[in-house]
Design an enzyme around this catalytic site. Sequence first.
Site, PDB file in Angstrom:
ATOM      1  N   GLY A  60       0.832  -1.197   0.000  1.00 34.50           N
ATOM      2  CA  GLY A  60       0.000   0.000   0.000  1.00 34.50           C
ATOM      3  C   GLY A  60       0.864   1.242   0.000  1.00 34.50           C
ATOM      4  O   GLY A  60       1.972   1.240   0.533  1.00 34.50           O
ATOM      5  N   GLN A  65       2.396   9.929   1.491  1.00 36.96           N
ATOM      6  CA  GLN A  65       3.723   9.338   1.690  1.00 36.96           C
ATOM      7  C   GLN A  65       4.712   9.798   0.614  1.00 36.96           C
ATOM      8  O   GLN A  65       5.915   9.616   0.779  1.00 36.96           O
ATOM      9  CB  GLN A  65       3.644   7.813   1.687  1.00 36.96           C
ATOM     10  N   CYS A 110       5.864  -0.197   7.292  1.00 40.11           N
ATOM     11  CA  CYS A 110       5.461   0.979   6.536  1.00 40.11           C
ATOM     12  C   CYS A 110       6.649   1.477   5.728  1.00 40.11           C
ATOM     13  O   CYS A 110       7.776   1.518   6.240  1.00 40.11           O
ATOM     14  CB  CYS A 110       4.989   2.063   7.518  1.00 40.11           C
ATOM     15  N   LEU A 111       6.390   1.849   4.479  1.00 36.51           N
ATOM     16  CA  LEU A 111       7.457   2.364   3.623  1.00 36.51           C
ATOM     17  C   LEU A 111       8.031   3.674   4.156  1.00 36.51           C
ATOM     18  O   LEU A 111       9.156   4.032   3.816  1.00 36.51           O
ATOM     19  CB  LEU A 111       6.930   2.558   2.200  1.00 36.51           C
ATOM     20  N   HIS A 153      -4.746   0.738   7.182  1.00 30.26           N
ATOM     21  CA  HIS A 153      -3.418   1.331   7.369  1.00 30.26           C
ATOM     22  C   HIS A 153      -3.260   2.556   6.472  1.00 30.26           C
ATOM     23  O   HIS A 153      -2.827   3.619   6.934  1.00 30.26           O
ATOM     24  CB  HIS A 153      -2.354   0.264   7.045  1.00 30.26           C
ATOM     25  N   GLU A 154      -3.639   2.412   5.199  1.00 32.97           N
ATOM     26  CA  GLU A 154      -3.506   3.531   4.258  1.00 32.97           C
ATOM     27  C   GLU A 154      -4.495   4.649   4.566  1.00 32.97           C
ATOM     28  O   GLU A 154      -4.157   5.832   4.465  1.00 32.97           O
ATOM     29  CB  GLU A 154      -3.655   3.056   2.809  1.00 32.97           C
ATOM     30  N   HIS A 157      -3.106   6.812   7.133  1.00 33.53           N
ATOM     31  CA  HIS A 157      -2.128   7.774   6.588  1.00 33.53           C
ATOM     32  C   HIS A 157      -2.828   9.056   6.148  1.00 33.53           C
ATOM     33  O   HIS A 157      -2.339  10.154   6.407  1.00 33.53           O
ATOM     34  CB  HIS A 157      -1.383   7.184   5.384  1.00 33.53           C
TER      35      HIS A 157
END
Length: 185
Positions: A60, A65, A110-111, A153-154, A157
């Site tokens: 994701g 991000q 997480c990225l 999760h996204e 964000h």
Amino acid sequence: MITMDQIIREGHPTLRKKAEELSFPLTDKEKETARQMLEFLQNSQDPELAEKYGLRPGIGLAANQIDVPKRMFALHIVDEGTEPVSFVIVNPKIASHSAAKAYLPGGEGCLSVDREVPGFVPRYAKVTIKGFTPEGEPIKRRLKGLSAIAFQHELDHLNGIMFYDHIDPDEPFRDYPDAEPLGEQ
């Protein structure tokens, strides 16, 4: 093409801001951002491309991000043994959710986070989601398991919430009576 250099890391103020709703039609630049976010996830899961471009695998990616504080994100989950999930969603919402919760036994990653953050992150096990494609077509889907967890999760964000905000700092692996580890429901 998006690479790890474009992904902002924890501590960057955009990650803690609530992203703005998009209006339709999307601009060409917004559509291209959406396309590139999904492409990044696909490339990151291809071992040859990931190595060639130094990509960390991800399932994701939210627009904020990559320092674009707008309400859209991409999901790409194709190896879960269930129906593949691969799309960009604009102005996403959770229309309904299960009472049951689930969490990833190994915790979330997480990225935008370059460190291990141990702990369970309880989330709804099933969600009905609504939003739009980048072309403005309505999306309504039921997600469960990993795809439901990744969606939440996204979505976090886009609201300025990091996954580790959900982890109990005093007892990161505490038992959640209303949540099952993913794979054990």
